[in-house]
Design an enzyme around this catalytic site. Structure first.
Site, PDB file in Angstrom:
ATOM      1  N   GLN A   1      -5.218  -8.848   9.807  1.00 23.54           N
ATOM      2  CA  GLN A   1      -5.719 -10.010   9.088  1.00 23.54           C
ATOM      3  C   GLN A   1      -5.222 -11.295   9.761  1.00 23.54           C
ATOM      4  O   GLN A   1      -4.043 -11.384  10.140  1.00 23.54           O
ATOM      5  CB  GLN A   1      -5.188  -9.912   7.658  1.00 23.54           C
ATOM      6  CG  GLN A   1      -5.601 -10.963   6.682  1.00 23.54           C
ATOM      7  CD  GLN A   1      -4.973 -10.661   5.325  1.00 23.54           C
ATOM      8  OE1 GLN A   1      -3.830 -11.020   5.062  1.00 23.54           O
ATOM      9  NE2 GLN A   1      -5.705  -9.972   4.470  1.00 23.54           N
TER      10      GLN A   1
ATOM     11  N   HIS B   1      -2.782  -5.545   7.564  1.00 18.70           N
ATOM     12  CA  HIS B   1      -3.185  -5.379   6.164  1.00 18.70           C
ATOM     13  C   HIS B   1      -2.914  -3.953   5.726  1.00 18.70           C
ATOM     14  O   HIS B   1      -2.310  -3.719   4.705  1.00 18.70           O
ATOM     15  CB  HIS B   1      -4.658  -5.747   5.965  1.00 18.70           C
ATOM     16  CG  HIS B   1      -5.054  -5.783   4.519  1.00 18.70           C
ATOM     17  ND1 HIS B   1      -6.252  -6.315   4.082  1.00 18.70           N
ATOM     18  CD2 HIS B   1      -4.424  -5.345   3.393  1.00 18.70           C
ATOM     19  CE1 HIS B   1      -6.329  -6.205   2.761  1.00 18.70           C
ATOM     20  NE2 HIS B   1      -5.243  -5.609   2.324  1.00 18.70           N
TER      21      HIS B   1
ATOM     22  N   PHE C   1       3.430  -5.845  -2.004  1.00 21.37           N
ATOM     23  CA  PHE C   1       2.332  -5.599  -1.075  1.00 21.37           C
ATOM     24  C   PHE C   1       2.470  -4.229  -0.431  1.00 21.37           C
ATOM     25  O   PHE C   1       1.534  -3.414  -0.409  1.00 21.37           O
ATOM     26  CB  PHE C   1       2.337  -6.704  -0.018  1.00 21.37           C
ATOM     27  CG  PHE C   1       1.247  -6.619   1.022  1.00 21.37           C
ATOM     28  CD1 PHE C   1       0.017  -6.028   0.763  1.00 21.37           C
ATOM     29  CD2 PHE C   1       1.451  -7.173   2.284  1.00 21.37           C
ATOM     30  CE1 PHE C   1      -0.976  -5.980   1.730  1.00 21.37           C
ATOM     31  CE2 PHE C   1       0.471  -7.125   3.254  1.00 21.37           C
ATOM     32  CZ  PHE C   1      -0.741  -6.527   2.977  1.00 21.37           C
TER      33      PHE C   1
ATOM     34  N   HIS D   1       1.885  -1.379  -2.838  1.00 13.96           N
ATOM     35  CA  HIS D   1       0.451  -1.185  -3.082  1.00 13.96           C
ATOM     36  C   HIS D   1      -0.196  -0.410  -1.945  1.00 13.96           C
ATOM     37  O   HIS D   1      -0.955   0.544  -2.185  1.00 13.96           O
ATOM     38  CB  HIS D   1      -0.236  -2.538  -3.244  1.00 13.96           C
ATOM     39  CG  HIS D   1      -1.731  -2.470  -3.236  1.00 13.96           C
ATOM     40  ND1 HIS D   1      -2.465  -2.091  -4.344  1.00 13.96           N
ATOM     41  CD2 HIS D   1      -2.638  -2.708  -2.248  1.00 13.96           C
ATOM     42  CE1 HIS D   1      -3.754  -2.098  -4.038  1.00 13.96           C
ATOM     43  NE2 HIS D   1      -3.886  -2.471  -2.772  1.00 13.96           N
ATOM     44  N   GLU D   2       0.106  -0.794  -0.698  1.00 13.79           N
ATOM     45  CA  GLU D   2      -0.501  -0.123   0.444  1.00 13.79           C
ATOM     46  C   GLU D   2      -0.084   1.343   0.523  1.00 13.79           C
ATOM     47  O   GLU D   2      -0.908   2.218   0.826  1.00 13.79           O
ATOM     48  CB  GLU D   2      -0.135  -0.853   1.748  1.00 13.79           C
ATOM     49  CG  GLU D   2      -0.781  -2.213   1.898  1.00 13.79           C
ATOM     50  CD  GLU D   2      -2.295  -2.139   1.865  1.00 13.79           C
ATOM     51  OE1 GLU D   2      -2.863  -1.319   2.593  1.00 13.79           O
ATOM     52  OE2 GLU D   2      -2.909  -2.912   1.100  1.00 13.79           O
TER      53      GLU D   2
ATOM     54  N   LYS E   1      -1.665   3.289  -2.762  1.00 13.63           N
ATOM     55  CA  LYS E   1      -3.125   3.414  -2.746  1.00 13.63           C
ATOM     56  C   LYS E   1      -3.619   4.194  -1.532  1.00 13.63           C
ATOM     57  O   LYS E   1      -4.490   5.059  -1.648  1.00 13.63           O
ATOM     58  CB  LYS E   1      -3.782   2.033  -2.765  1.00 13.63           C
ATOM     59  CG  LYS E   1      -5.314   2.095  -2.768  1.00 13.63           C
ATOM     60  CD  LYS E   1      -5.932   0.713  -2.885  1.00 13.63           C
ATOM     61  CE  LYS E   1      -7.464   0.822  -2.910  1.00 13.63           C
ATOM     62  NZ  LYS E   1      -8.112  -0.516  -3.045  1.00 13.63           N
ATOM     63  N   HIS E   2      -3.074   3.892  -0.357  1.00 11.17           N
ATOM     64  CA  HIS E   2      -3.583   4.468   0.887  1.00 11.17           C
ATOM     65  C   HIS E   2      -2.630   5.471   1.530  1.00 11.17           C
ATOM     66  O   HIS E   2      -3.047   6.526   1.998  1.00 11.17           O
ATOM     67  CB  HIS E   2      -3.892   3.348   1.884  1.00 11.17           C
ATOM     68  CG  HIS E   2      -4.876   2.349   1.403  1.00 11.17           C
ATOM     69  ND1 HIS E   2      -6.218   2.619   1.267  1.00 11.17           N
ATOM     70  CD2 HIS E   2      -4.709   1.048   1.009  1.00 11.17           C
ATOM     71  CE1 HIS E   2      -6.852   1.542   0.828  1.00 11.17           C
ATOM     72  NE2 HIS E   2      -5.961   0.578   0.662  1.00 11.17           N
TER      73      HIS E   2
END
Length: 221
Positions: free
Chosen positions: A31, A58, A108, A111-112, A115-116
């Site tokens: 990003q 990102h 952050f 979350h990454e 989620k992933h």
């Protein structure tokens, strides 16, 4: 005797865990911070200070060849800062948060991972280590500079941006745009694809949906 709820939960987690390993490739997404900040939502610098004027990570996202992706694959493996303690300095530099309010990056990265990363078949340390190493392998700013494309607020053709990255990196990128406060299209995120082992760049089997204008700005940061 186990309750029906406990049995169903175990079966559910087994299915999710198995599903998590069944993906086709990764999107490696970087990003441009100038474009994140030059938008209506604006940005907040992390509590560790203003990031460098460079593309920041990102995420590394498992995906399927049909364009869909797995998500939140293992709720039993939440983000654990202690597992990446030796990587934190690199993460602060190369994977900075720009969300408001200002933070240290933990929200952050959590979350990454959740989620992933939990869908990646990698343990947490490996997920972040491999992603950081991909960032070192893929120098987008250098590839664009070699093609005469600089983050100076000027507009460049979408084709020249794609061609510059492909020439410098060796693979075709997907370019995602957002709009600045005046509604102008600008260079926001670059997607490249990585094989399932997360070790080798590949040509993308499919690109995300979305379009940029034929001319897009590369804002200063």
């Amino acid at each position: 005797m186990k309750s029906i709820y406990s049995i169903l939960l175990v079966q559910f987690l087994f299915v999710v865990s198995s599903f998590a390993k069944d993906f086709d490739f990764f999107y490696f997404v970087q990003q441009w911070p100038g474009s994140y900040c030059d938008s209506k939502q604006s940005c907040c610098y992390p509590s560790t200070g203003k990031p460098e004027a460079d593309f920041g990570i990102h995420g590394l996202w498992p995906n399927y060849n049909d364009g869909s992706y797995p998500s939140q694959c293992d709720p039993t493996r939440p983000f654990d800062q202690s597992q990446v303690s030796e990587l934190l300095r690199r993460m602060q530099t190369e994977w900075p948060t720009l969300a408001c309010p200002s933070g240290d990056g933990m929200k952050f990265w959590s979350h990454e991972w959740e989620k992933h990363g939990t869908c990646s078949s990698l343990d947490q340390h490996s997920y972040f280590q491999i992603t950081l190493d991909l960032k070192n392998q893929v120098n987008l700013l250098q590839a664009l500079a070699t093609a005469g494309i600089e983050p100076n607020g000027q507009s460049y053709s979408l084709k020249s941006i794609k061609d510059g990255i492909k020439e410098g990196v060796g693979y075709t990128p997907y370019v995602e745009c957002n709009v600045d406060t005046s509604g102008n299209s600008q260079l926001y995120q670059i997607y490249l694809c990585v094989d399932r082992s997360a070790s080798t760049l590949i040509e993308c089997p499919i690109f995300p949906h979305g379009k940029c204008g034929s001319e897009i700005e590369f804002p200063i940061f």
